[in-house]
Design a protein around this motif. Structure first.
Motif, PDB file in Angstrom:
ATOM      1  N   ASN A 119       0.822  -1.203   0.000  1.00 37.47           N
ATOM      2  CA  ASN A 119       0.000   0.000   0.000  1.00 37.47           C
ATOM      3  C   ASN A 119       0.861   1.262   0.000  1.00 37.47           C
ATOM      4  O   ASN A 119       0.592   2.215  -0.744  1.00 37.47           O
ATOM      5  CB  ASN A 119      -0.934   0.000   1.206  1.00 37.47           C
ATOM      6  CG  ASN A 119      -1.955   1.112   1.157  1.00 37.47           C
ATOM      7  OD1 ASN A 119      -1.804   2.123   1.826  1.00 37.47           O
ATOM      8  ND2 ASN A 119      -2.996   0.942   0.362  1.00 37.47           N
ATOM      9  N   LEU A 142      -4.858  -5.142  -1.337  1.00 34.54           N
ATOM     10  CA  LEU A 142      -6.204  -5.648  -1.059  1.00 34.54           C
ATOM     11  C   LEU A 142      -6.284  -7.163  -1.150  1.00 34.54           C
ATOM     12  O   LEU A 142      -7.044  -7.808  -0.418  1.00 34.54           O
ATOM     13  CB  LEU A 142      -7.207  -5.023  -2.033  1.00 34.54           C
ATOM     14  CG  LEU A 142      -7.969  -3.805  -1.545  1.00 34.54           C
ATOM     15  CD1 LEU A 142      -8.909  -3.296  -2.623  1.00 34.54           C
ATOM     16  CD2 LEU A 142      -8.738  -4.104  -0.262  1.00 34.54           C
ATOM     17  N   LYS A 146      -8.050  -7.365   3.231  1.00 33.56           N
ATOM     18  CA  LYS A 146      -9.214  -6.587   2.816  1.00 33.56           C
ATOM     19  C   LYS A 146      -9.681  -5.726   3.984  1.00 33.56           C
ATOM     20  O   LYS A 146     -10.480  -6.166   4.817  1.00 33.56           O
ATOM     21  CB  LYS A 146     -10.320  -7.521   2.315  1.00 33.56           C
ATOM     22  CG  LYS A 146      -9.916  -8.304   1.072  1.00 33.56           C
ATOM     23  CD  LYS A 146     -11.048  -9.136   0.533  1.00 33.56           C
ATOM     24  CE  LYS A 146     -10.613  -9.960  -0.669  1.00 33.56           C
ATOM     25  NZ  LYS A 146     -10.165  -9.134  -1.797  1.00 33.56           N
ATOM     26  N   TYR A 150      -7.735   0.131   2.761  1.00 36.89           N
ATOM     27  CA  TYR A 150      -7.201  -0.229   1.449  1.00 36.89           C
ATOM     28  C   TYR A 150      -8.270  -0.126   0.358  1.00 36.89           C
ATOM     29  O   TYR A 150      -7.958   0.263  -0.778  1.00 36.89           O
ATOM     30  CB  TYR A 150      -6.594  -1.629   1.493  1.00 36.89           C
ATOM     31  CG  TYR A 150      -5.370  -1.725   2.383  1.00 36.89           C
ATOM     32  CD1 TYR A 150      -4.712  -0.585   2.824  1.00 36.89           C
ATOM     33  CD2 TYR A 150      -4.863  -2.954   2.796  1.00 36.89           C
ATOM     34  CE1 TYR A 150      -3.606  -0.656   3.641  1.00 36.89           C
ATOM     35  CE2 TYR A 150      -3.745  -3.038   3.612  1.00 36.89           C
ATOM     36  CZ  TYR A 150      -3.121  -1.887   4.035  1.00 36.89           C
ATOM     37  OH  TYR A 150      -2.016  -1.969   4.842  1.00 36.89           O
ATOM     38  N   TYR A 151      -9.508  -0.483   0.706  1.00 33.68           N
ATOM     39  CA  TYR A 151     -10.592  -0.264  -0.261  1.00 33.68           C
ATOM     40  C   TYR A 151     -10.736   1.231  -0.556  1.00 33.68           C
ATOM     41  O   TYR A 151     -10.885   1.642  -1.707  1.00 33.68           O
ATOM     42  CB  TYR A 151     -11.915  -0.804   0.279  1.00 33.68           C
ATOM     43  CG  TYR A 151     -12.119  -2.294   0.106  1.00 33.68           C
ATOM     44  CD1 TYR A 151     -12.304  -2.839  -1.165  1.00 33.68           C
ATOM     45  CD2 TYR A 151     -12.141  -3.147   1.201  1.00 33.68           C
ATOM     46  CE1 TYR A 151     -12.502  -4.208  -1.328  1.00 33.68           C
ATOM     47  CE2 TYR A 151     -12.342  -4.512   1.046  1.00 33.68           C
ATOM     48  CZ  TYR A 151     -12.521  -5.039  -0.222  1.00 33.68           C
ATOM     49  OH  TYR A 151     -12.713  -6.391  -0.388  1.00 33.68           O
ATOM     50  N   TYR A 154      -7.979   2.581  -2.825  1.00 27.43           N
ATOM     51  CA  TYR A 154      -8.107   2.147  -4.222  1.00 27.43           C
ATOM     52  C   TYR A 154      -9.274   2.867  -4.907  1.00 27.43           C
ATOM     53  O   TYR A 154      -9.160   3.316  -6.052  1.00 27.43           O
ATOM     54  CB  TYR A 154      -8.289   0.629  -4.263  1.00 27.43           C
ATOM     55  CG  TYR A 154      -8.161   0.010  -5.639  1.00 27.43           C
ATOM     56  CD1 TYR A 154      -7.735   0.746  -6.748  1.00 27.43           C
ATOM     57  CD2 TYR A 154      -8.473  -1.336  -5.838  1.00 27.43           C
ATOM     58  CE1 TYR A 154      -7.625   0.156  -8.003  1.00 27.43           C
ATOM     59  CE2 TYR A 154      -8.369  -1.924  -7.086  1.00 27.43           C
ATOM     60  CZ  TYR A 154      -7.952  -1.175  -8.163  1.00 27.43           C
ATOM     61  OH  TYR A 154      -7.855  -1.757  -9.409  1.00 27.43           O
ATOM     62  N   ALA A 176     -16.174  -4.590  -1.367  1.00 24.94           N
ATOM     63  CA  ALA A 176     -15.991  -4.038  -0.025  1.00 24.94           C
ATOM     64  C   ALA A 176     -17.196  -4.349   0.845  1.00 24.94           C
ATOM     65  O   ALA A 176     -17.062  -4.738   2.015  1.00 24.94           O
ATOM     66  CB  ALA A 176     -15.766  -2.528  -0.110  1.00 24.94           C
TER      67      ALA A 176
END
Length: 236
Positions: A119, A142, A146, A150-151, A154, A176
């Motif tokens: 990341n 991800l 998860k 991180y979602y 992105y 997500a």
């Protein structure tokens, strides 16, 4: 007997040579450098504004970490892999993006399952405007873990740099929701997607859920909902 060139022929020959040299230089500037410079066209450094005392501290930390790493490598001892990250982060904070990138890549070669490093690496590549590779980094982080953070990273990356990829954003938001279920962020992010694509009822409904489950003051969420609903319902 040697051929003698006329003045006109000499001038023409020189002119052709100059044109070829200029064309070659232009080609080198546009294409040739790409063959020898892997960072051609990218942002390789940034001018970071900070207090002199802060800069000196970062430089000292960097020098100490570099010396420790060099000593461990030369002695044949086991390398403290965290030193790679310390060096990469300090180089980034000091604005040397290429050096930071190389150090992240060295670390990821030996620690390919580090979702934190992937990341951080993606964030750095985004700073360099290497968007295809940055997206790879966000995807990799991800795949390994998860989390909402991180979602969110992105999704924001796609919306900022690839605004036409709305379908990809929806796929990511659905994933997500599948993994995180209802959270204030998943609901508002999905609500925003529906508002932006013209489905005002779904946008409002998702914000209603976010308002009902948030533990924070709902005033800001309600205001956002009203403003986005009004924009969605306005004649186009």
């Amino acid at each position: 007997m040697m051929n003698r060139f006329t003045r006109k022929q000499v001038v023409l020959g020189v002119s052709i040579l100059v044109v070829l040299l200029v064309a070659g230089y232009v080609f080198w500037q546009k294409e040739g450098r790409k063959l020898v410079d892997p960072y051609y066209g990218l942002v390789t450094s940034i001018d970071v504004q900070m207090e002199d005392s802060t800069r000196v501290l970062l430089q000292q930390r960097l020098a100490t970490a570099q010396a420790s790493l060099s000593s461990q490598i030369s002695s044949g001892a086991d390398v403290d892999k965290q030193l790679y990250l310390v060096i990469a982060e300090n180089e980034k904070m000091l604005g040397d993006l290429v050096a930071s990138r190389k150090m992240y890549e060295t670390y990821l070669d030996v620690m390919p399952t580090s979702y934190v490093a992937w990341n951080s690496y993606a964030v750095l590549l985004e700073m360099m405007k290497d968007y295809p590779m940055a997206e790879t980094g966000y995807k990799k982080s991800l795949e390994l873990l998860k989390t909402e953070e991180y979602y969110r990273d992105y999704v924001e990356f796609l919306k900022l740099h690839y605004p036409d990829r709305r379908d990809d954003v929806k796929v990511l938001l659905d994933d997500a929701y599948k993994n995180l279920l209802q959270t204030p962020w998943t609901m508002t992010a999905l609500g925003d997607w529906f508002f932006e694509t013209g489905d005002c009822d779904q946008g409002k409904a998702h914000y209603d859920v976010a308002i009902s489950i948030t533990s924070q003051d709902t005033a800001t969420l309600k205001q956002d909902q009203q403003e986005k609903l009004a924009t969605c319902e306005a004649p186009r």
